[in-house]
Design an enzyme around this catalytic site. Structure first.
Site, PDB file in Angstrom:
ATOM      1  N   VAL A  45     -10.310 -14.936   8.798  1.00 42.49           N
ATOM      2  CA  VAL A  45     -10.865 -15.205  10.139  1.00 42.49           C
ATOM      3  C   VAL A  45      -9.769 -15.795  11.021  1.00 42.49           C
ATOM      4  O   VAL A  45      -9.568 -15.375  12.168  1.00 42.49           O
ATOM      5  CB  VAL A  45     -12.071 -16.183  10.048  1.00 42.49           C
ATOM      6  CG1 VAL A  45     -12.446 -16.703  11.430  1.00 42.49           C
ATOM      7  CG2 VAL A  45     -13.270 -15.499   9.409  1.00 42.49           C
ATOM      8  N   GLU A  64      -0.433  -7.072  12.634  1.00 44.04           N
ATOM      9  CA  GLU A  64      -1.154  -5.837  12.944  1.00 44.04           C
ATOM     10  C   GLU A  64      -2.545  -5.882  12.295  1.00 44.04           C
ATOM     11  O   GLU A  64      -3.534  -5.590  12.946  1.00 44.04           O
ATOM     12  CB  GLU A  64      -0.339  -4.639  12.419  1.00 44.04           C
ATOM     13  CG  GLU A  64      -1.011  -3.291  12.491  1.00 44.04           C
ATOM     14  CD  GLU A  64      -1.330  -2.862  13.918  1.00 44.04           C
ATOM     15  OE1 GLU A  64      -0.751  -3.412  14.869  1.00 44.04           O
ATOM     16  OE2 GLU A  64      -2.198  -1.982  14.082  1.00 44.04           O
ATOM     17  N   ARG A  82       0.087 -13.073 -20.411  1.00 43.21           N
ATOM     18  CA  ARG A  82       1.475 -12.605 -20.272  1.00 43.21           C
ATOM     19  C   ARG A  82       2.446 -13.765 -20.112  1.00 43.21           C
ATOM     20  O   ARG A  82       3.540 -13.760 -20.651  1.00 43.21           O
ATOM     21  CB  ARG A  82       1.552 -11.645 -19.077  1.00 43.21           C
ATOM     22  CG  ARG A  82       2.924 -11.075 -18.811  1.00 43.21           C
ATOM     23  CD  ARG A  82       2.841  -9.811 -17.948  1.00 43.21           C
ATOM     24  NE  ARG A  82       1.992  -9.941 -16.787  1.00 43.21           N
ATOM     25  CZ  ARG A  82       2.402 -10.421 -15.605  1.00 43.21           C
ATOM     26  NH1 ARG A  82       3.646 -10.793 -15.458  1.00 43.21           N
ATOM     27  NH2 ARG A  82       1.563 -10.509 -14.589  1.00 43.21           N
ATOM     28  N   LYS A 136      13.053  -5.919  -5.132  1.00 43.56           N
ATOM     29  CA  LYS A 136      12.874  -5.894  -6.588  1.00 43.56           C
ATOM     30  C   LYS A 136      13.453  -4.591  -7.165  1.00 43.56           C
ATOM     31  O   LYS A 136      13.563  -3.597  -6.450  1.00 43.56           O
ATOM     32  CB  LYS A 136      11.378  -5.965  -6.919  1.00 43.56           C
ATOM     33  CG  LYS A 136      10.822  -7.386  -6.899  1.00 43.56           C
ATOM     34  CD  LYS A 136       9.472  -7.406  -7.594  1.00 43.56           C
ATOM     35  CE  LYS A 136       9.142  -8.796  -8.071  1.00 43.56           C
ATOM     36  NZ  LYS A 136       7.888  -8.835  -8.846  1.00 43.56           N
ATOM     37  N   GLU A 163      -1.575 -17.144  -2.112  1.00 42.88           N
ATOM     38  CA  GLU A 163      -0.358 -16.342  -1.921  1.00 42.88           C
ATOM     39  C   GLU A 163      -0.540 -15.503  -0.655  1.00 42.88           C
ATOM     40  O   GLU A 163      -1.530 -14.785  -0.509  1.00 42.88           O
ATOM     41  CB  GLU A 163      -0.125 -15.414  -3.111  1.00 42.88           C
ATOM     42  CG  GLU A 163       1.152 -14.608  -2.933  1.00 42.88           C
ATOM     43  CD  GLU A 163       1.359 -13.552  -4.000  1.00 42.88           C
ATOM     44  OE1 GLU A 163       2.230 -13.745  -4.844  1.00 42.88           O
ATOM     45  OE2 GLU A 163       0.619 -12.543  -3.987  1.00 42.88           O
ATOM     46  N   ALA A 175       4.103   0.063  -1.508  1.00 47.57           N
ATOM     47  CA  ALA A 175       3.586  -0.846  -2.537  1.00 47.57           C
ATOM     48  C   ALA A 175       2.211  -0.398  -3.039  1.00 47.57           C
ATOM     49  O   ALA A 175       1.922  -0.496  -4.241  1.00 47.57           O
ATOM     50  CB  ALA A 175       3.497  -2.269  -1.974  1.00 47.57           C
ATOM     51  N   ILE A 177       0.983   2.692  -3.146  1.00 50.56           N
ATOM     52  CA  ILE A 177       1.129   3.870  -4.014  1.00 50.56           C
ATOM     53  C   ILE A 177       1.709   3.438  -5.373  1.00 50.56           C
ATOM     54  O   ILE A 177       1.205   3.812  -6.430  1.00 50.56           O
ATOM     55  CB  ILE A 177       2.106   4.907  -3.375  1.00 50.56           C
ATOM     56  CG1 ILE A 177       1.618   5.326  -1.983  1.00 50.56           C
ATOM     57  CG2 ILE A 177       2.342   6.097  -4.297  1.00 50.56           C
ATOM     58  CD1 ILE A 177       0.450   6.244  -1.949  1.00 50.56           C
TER      59      ILE A 177
END
Ligand code: 0O2
Length: 293
Positions: A45, A64, A82, A136, A163, A175, A177
């Site tokens: 918001v 945007e 992990r 990366k 984040e 990113a 795809i």
């Protein structure tokens, strides 16, 4: 469920969020994730409001679009396993339980958005990762901020981590795809696809640079069309208000003049007409106040 049981050993506990059920400790996921859901909703918001504020002033918005999500339980568990994160450390160590994604048109906007965030009093930046300057190995580019944000719950304020990913539309395309391919192939994306992705990542850099080189022209065009939209909204509001308080024939004449000017597609003429109409409306407002007195 098995994975959850193995992670949630009897010696591991998240205080206040667990209930003892025989020998087994249960993490109350719904309760844990609720403040994160609230944070994601609130931040969306707030960032969308920033877009509205820019547009309302006829300004180009460095943001945007905005989206957000709370990480799924299975994805949180996967990350904990992990990285060997114990349940009592989950909220500190899994920094992206709440995630906000801000999409910009141009690379230059990313820094502007980061500055806007840095200046806010309701957000405190904990750390940043610049995968734009330091792409990366996968080809992933994006600017990440881990921030602290406080939500109000029935038990009082709760400070949580969020984040914030900031990237261009082109970076986001890549990113999205790549992420879906990661999902399909897990860690084993075939080499020929990896190579294609790597080539596409390079093409994205070229595309972003090309768009940046015409940024000022694109921004000018967008500013003008936003300004035109705002002027038209204002003019039509004024005409509608005048219609309520004054001679209908007069207002019809004003409306006809507006259509005439609108057809000319000339921003300066539209501005002039807007100013004149403002003066007329102001005159009627002053008259109405005098009549009331
Ligand atoms: P989700 O929710 O599916 O997006 P991690 O990569 O999670 O082990 P770290 O340090 O916690 O390590 O986070 P990092 O590297 O900053 O990345 C966090 C998020 O950035 C990821 O979330 C992705 O959304 C995105 N990201 C990072 N690297 C890549 C990449 O190579 N390709 C794509 N498409 N996205 C990436 P998650 O955990 O994947 O979860």
């Amino acid at each position: 469920y098995e994975m959850q049981r193995s992670l949630v050993g009897s010696e591991m506990c998240i205080r206040d969020r667990k209930r003892r059920l025989g020998d087994m400790d249960i993490l109350l996921w719904h309760e844990i994730l609720e403040p994160y859901e609230l944070a994601v909703k609130e931040l969306q918001v707030k960032f969308r409001h920033l877009i509205k504020e820019h547009h309302g002033k006829g300004l180009y918005s460095p943001i945007e679009s905005v989206s957000g999500r709370v990480k799924s339980v299975s994805s949180i568990l996967e990350k904990m396993q992990r990285k060997g994160i114990a349940p009592e450390e989950m909220e500190e160590q899994v920094e992206d339980i709440a995630g906000i994604r801000i999409i910009c048109q141009f690379v230059e906007d990313i820094e502007k958005v980061a500055d806007l965030i840095q200046k806010r009093s309701d957000i405190e930046i904990k750390s940043e990762k610049d995968y734009i300057r330091h792409m990366k190995d996968s080809g992933y580019r994006s600017y990440h901020l881990i921030v602290y944000y406080t939500v109000e719950t029935m038990n009082g304020p709760k400070r949580i981590q969020v984040e914030i990913q900031i990237r261009t539309m082109a970076m986001d395309f890549w990113a999205t795809i790549e992420h879906s391919l990661q999902y399909k192939y897990k860690a084993n994306i075939p080499d020929h696809i990896r190579e294609r992705l790597s080539a596409a990542a390079k093409a994205i850099i070229v595309l972003d640079n090309e768009m940046s080189s015409v940024r000022s022209e694109i921004m000018d065009a967008q500013n003008s069309s936003q300004m035109q939209r705002n002027l038209i909204t204002d003019i039509l509001n004024n005409i509608e208000n005048l219609y309520k308080v004054t001679n209908k024939r007069e207002v019809e004449k004003i409306q006809d003049e507006f259509y005439h000017i609108y057809a000319q597609n000339d921003l300066q003429e539209l501005k002039r007409f807007h100013k004149e109409l403002d003066l007329i409306a102001e005159g009627y407002r002053a008259q109405a106040i005098t009549d009331e007195l």
